[in-house]
Design a protein around this motif. Structure first.
Motif, PDB file in Angstrom:
ATOM      1  N   PRO A 149      39.564  31.894   9.672  1.00 18.79           N
ATOM      2  CA  PRO A 149      39.845  31.211   8.392  1.00 18.79           C
ATOM      3  C   PRO A 149      41.294  30.739   8.283  1.00 18.79           C
ATOM      4  O   PRO A 149      41.559  29.644   7.784  1.00 18.79           O
ATOM      5  CB  PRO A 149      39.559  32.301   7.355  1.00 18.79           C
ATOM      6  CG  PRO A 149      38.630  33.232   8.025  1.00 18.79           C
ATOM      7  CD  PRO A 149      39.012  33.235   9.463  1.00 18.79           C
ATOM      8  N   LEU A 150      42.217  31.555   8.799  1.00 15.37           N
ATOM      9  CA  LEU A 150      43.631  31.166   8.777  1.00 15.37           C
ATOM     10  C   LEU A 150      43.853  29.919   9.613  1.00 15.37           C
ATOM     11  O   LEU A 150      44.510  28.962   9.188  1.00 15.37           O
ATOM     12  CB  LEU A 150      44.476  32.301   9.358  1.00 15.37           C
ATOM     13  CG  LEU A 150      45.160  33.224   8.357  1.00 15.37           C
ATOM     14  CD1 LEU A 150      46.006  34.238   9.122  1.00 15.37           C
ATOM     15  CD2 LEU A 150      46.027  32.405   7.401  1.00 15.37           C
ATOM     16  N   ILE A 153      42.840  26.803   8.011  1.00 11.42           N
ATOM     17  CA  ILE A 153      43.788  26.306   7.007  1.00 11.42           C
ATOM     18  C   ILE A 153      44.942  25.562   7.691  1.00 11.42           C
ATOM     19  O   ILE A 153      45.353  24.485   7.289  1.00 11.42           O
ATOM     20  CB  ILE A 153      44.344  27.464   6.159  1.00 11.42           C
ATOM     21  CG1 ILE A 153      43.206  28.058   5.322  1.00 11.42           C
ATOM     22  CG2 ILE A 153      45.475  26.985   5.250  1.00 11.42           C
ATOM     23  CD1 ILE A 153      43.584  29.320   4.590  1.00 11.42           C
ATOM     24  N   TYR A 154      45.464  26.181   8.790  1.00 10.98           N
ATOM     25  CA  TYR A 154      46.667  25.632   9.419  1.00 10.98           C
ATOM     26  C   TYR A 154      46.387  24.390  10.266  1.00 10.98           C
ATOM     27  O   TYR A 154      47.201  23.486  10.357  1.00 10.98           O
ATOM     28  CB  TYR A 154      47.317  26.691  10.324  1.00 10.98           C
ATOM     29  CG  TYR A 154      47.949  27.835   9.560  1.00 10.98           C
ATOM     30  CD1 TYR A 154      48.604  27.610   8.356  1.00 10.98           C
ATOM     31  CD2 TYR A 154      47.900  29.127  10.044  1.00 10.98           C
ATOM     32  CE1 TYR A 154      49.174  28.654   7.657  1.00 10.98           C
ATOM     33  CE2 TYR A 154      48.471  30.179   9.354  1.00 10.98           C
ATOM     34  CZ  TYR A 154      49.115  29.932   8.153  1.00 10.98           C
ATOM     35  OH  TYR A 154      49.678  30.953   7.464  1.00 10.98           O
ATOM     36  N   SER A 157      40.090  21.023  11.831  1.00 14.14           N
ATOM     37  CA  SER A 157      38.986  21.929  12.130  1.00 14.14           C
ATOM     38  C   SER A 157      38.624  21.909  13.614  1.00 14.14           C
ATOM     39  O   SER A 157      38.318  22.948  14.196  1.00 14.14           O
ATOM     40  CB  SER A 157      37.787  21.617  11.243  1.00 14.14           C
ATOM     41  OG  SER A 157      36.876  20.799  11.895  1.00 14.14           O
ATOM     42  N   ALA A 240      33.342  25.516   5.702  1.00 18.81           N
ATOM     43  CA  ALA A 240      34.376  24.748   5.008  1.00 18.81           C
ATOM     44  C   ALA A 240      34.016  23.272   4.954  1.00 18.81           C
ATOM     45  O   ALA A 240      34.801  22.456   4.510  1.00 18.81           O
ATOM     46  CB  ALA A 240      35.723  24.930   5.705  1.00 18.81           C
TER      47      ALA A 240
END
Lengths: 300, 276
Positions: A149-150, A153-154, A157, A240
């Protein structure tokens, strides 16, 4: 003393002409090997037929179970329905397979470059190994599902998925190769020293070939893990709202209660895993068969 | 077989093996340990004030009980270990061939590639090295096995490859650390004969470590008997036989007499050991 008396005097003559007691020995062992291979042929055939038969029987039993009990397809689809779905949805599923496979292969390739590169660096100095190894261990022991998940975010995808797959494949290749580089025969190391071999020559002519069986073992583990890493990251990224790999298709089909498609995607994932395993096992066998004991016919 | 040649080395000497030869302080094939001591980091005294001189063309055997430092002395001569005190003259250069107790071959490489290794490390290409490699393999009778892998060979054949690898650089000094200890007696006799012939043919200086009195007498021109705790030389026995001896030597009175003398010296060495 008596053991070397006149009784044991060997006939004179140019001694190296023919190592007679040894040559036939060698040839005998070669021909014995081919003979064994020929004799084993029927049982080898059975060796393939048996697992295929058992597998087919299991599929048939599954089919029968679903049909006789009228189990609805949204609970457990029959193998025939999964097959039909595979054909019907081929365009979507095939594309998804390519996406996942590409991620896996790319991640494995990067893991090979990174893992072998870092292992070679470790082999240069104990201090480099001591300073960097903890990072590798921390990355290894932290579950990838927790990191994914981190990363999503960074990173974009696609990159996040690739990074996850890389991270899990990286460690077994690194640790196995490092072990292999460190376990070169100490007499051969001294021989290199004696012949004034440079560090680079020692690496190329001794340490890397000696590490090959270990590296290939790590590669086989890493290959399986890269696929798992890609799937896990796709599921995390898929929720996501991004991605189009096989795992994303599974999540999507799950939301729509399209159970047969879930199974079809699952079949393809398993198939990819098997293909990766077979390819890497064959690569390992071809590389090692002439010299390494692991490629020998099993004795016990 | 190349037995008929006038000089076995002449064919290889012209090969582009080395640049201009370095000027050593002592003659190329000789080696000497002067008052050498060696203490390992754990405190074990392996050698104490050892003086040992090997002249060019000699075949010297070092015998003695386990732990008498004979292997350490050999490793110092090879330059693999530095002495704690004392000096090494000669030896230790690129001109030294070393044969370990095990064949120590690279299992992933063919017989040819294993013998090629020392030349390869001198950046000689496969084609440039081929004639020297094939010649070395012919010397040990393995011309037919260039493409075999070590695991396909018997123990004796592996040791021959190891010897060929040591010979391929045309060493002036050949150091052998119990090379035949792991072989059966028949193979060992055969390799002993081969070594005698190679020595006569190549003229290389040889220092040979062994546990066997018989082997040392059969091979050497001189036997140095060593004792342990601390490792030192206690006797020096000349073998009264020509270098080009053959199997008949094994049953000659000179052989028997030298074996007796060497055995007595060895027993003397072992009697000093407190563990006996």
């Amino acid at each position: 003393m008596s053991a070397i008396g006149p009784a044991s005097v060997i006939a004179n003559g140019p001694a190296f002409e023919a190592p007679d007691p040894e040559v036939p020995d060698f040839e005998a062992s070669v021909s014995a090997r081919t003979r064994t291979a020929r004799r084993l042929a029927p049982s080898t055939l059975l060796g393939y037929a048996l697992p295929c038969g058992v597998f087919a029987a299991a599929i048939a039993a599954w089919e029968a179970l679903v049909r006789f009990n009228d189990i609805p397809p949204y609970i457990l689809p029959a193998p025939s329905l999964i097959g039909a779905t595979l054909i019907k949805d081929w365009a979507i599923l095939f594309n998804a397979t390519l996406v996942t496979l590409r991620t896996t292969v790319l991640a494995l390739g990067l893991a090979v470059v990174g893992g072998v590169g870092l292992a070679v660096l470790f082999a240069q100095s104990k201090w480099i190994e001591r300073s960097l190894f903890p990072f590798a261990v921390i990355l290894q022991v932290t579950p990838i599902v927790a990191i994914a998940p981190l990363l999503i975010i960074y990173l974009s995808s696609g990159t996040a998925v690739l990074t996850c797959a890389f991270l899990v494949a990286f460690f077994p290749i690194l640790s196995n190769t490092a072990l292999g580089l460190a376990s070169a025969d100490h007499n051969l190391i001294e021989l290199m020293q004696l012949y004034r071999a440079s560090r680079w020559q020692g690496l190329v002519h001794l340490r890397l070939p000696a590490a090959m069986p270990y590296f290939l073992g790590g590669l086989r583990i890493g290959g399986g893990l890269a696929l798992i890493g890609a799937i896990v990251a796709e599921i995390a990224a898929g929720s996501a709202g991004q991605g189009s790999g096989l795992a994303y298709r599974i999540v999507e089909a799950g939301f729509r209660l399209n159970i047969p498609r879930m199974f079809a995607a699952l079949v393809l994932i398993s198939f990819c895993g098997v293909v990766i395993h077979v390819v890497l096992a064959a690569l390992s066998h071809l590389t090692l068969r002439r010299w390494h004991d692991s490629a020998r016919r099993k004795g016990i | 077989m190349t037995l008929g040649r006038t000089s076995p080395l002449s064919g290889m000497m012209s090969s582009p093996l080395r640049g201009p030869p370095p000027r050593p302080a002592v003659k190329a094939g000789s080696v000497a340990l002067r008052n050498v001591s060696k203490t390992f980091s754990n405190g074990t005294v392996a050698l104490s004030n050892l003086d040992l001189e090997v002249r060019e063309g000699e075949f010297v055997s070092l015998i003695g009980p386990s732990g008498c430092g004979k292997s350490t002395a050999l490793r110092i001569m090879a330059g693999l270990t530095a002495p704690s005190s004392g000096t090494l003259e000669g030896g230790g250069g690129a001109d030294v061939g070393f044969v370990f107790q095990e064949p120590t071959l690279m299992p992933w490489a063919t017989v040819f590639d294993n013998v090629w290794l020392p030349l390869r490390l001198r950046r000689m290409s496969r084609t440039a090295a081929a004639s020297a490699v094939l010649e070395a393999l012919a010397l040990v009778g393995l011309s037919k096995f260039t493409g075999s892998y070590p695991r396909e060979l018997s123990g004796g054949m592996k040791m021959r490859v190891s010897i060929a690898r040591a010979l391929v650089i045309e060493p002036r000094l050949l150091l052998m650390d119990e090379p035949f200890a792991a072989l059966d007696e028949i193979t060992r006799f055969k390799l002993n004969n081969d070594l005698i012939r190679l020595k006569a043919e190549l003229g290389t200086t040889v220092v040979f470590v062994t546990h066997s009195v018989y082997e040392s007498v059969f091979l050497s021109s001189r036997i140095v008997v060593m004792a342990s705790r601390p490792g030192r030389a206690i006797d020096d026995i000349a073998v009264p036989a020509p270098a080009d001896r053959d199997e008949a030597f094994r049953s000659s009175p000179a052989y028997v007499e030298t074996c007796r003398a060497a055995s007595l010296a060895l027993h003397g060495a072992m009697a000093e050991d407190d563990y006996l």
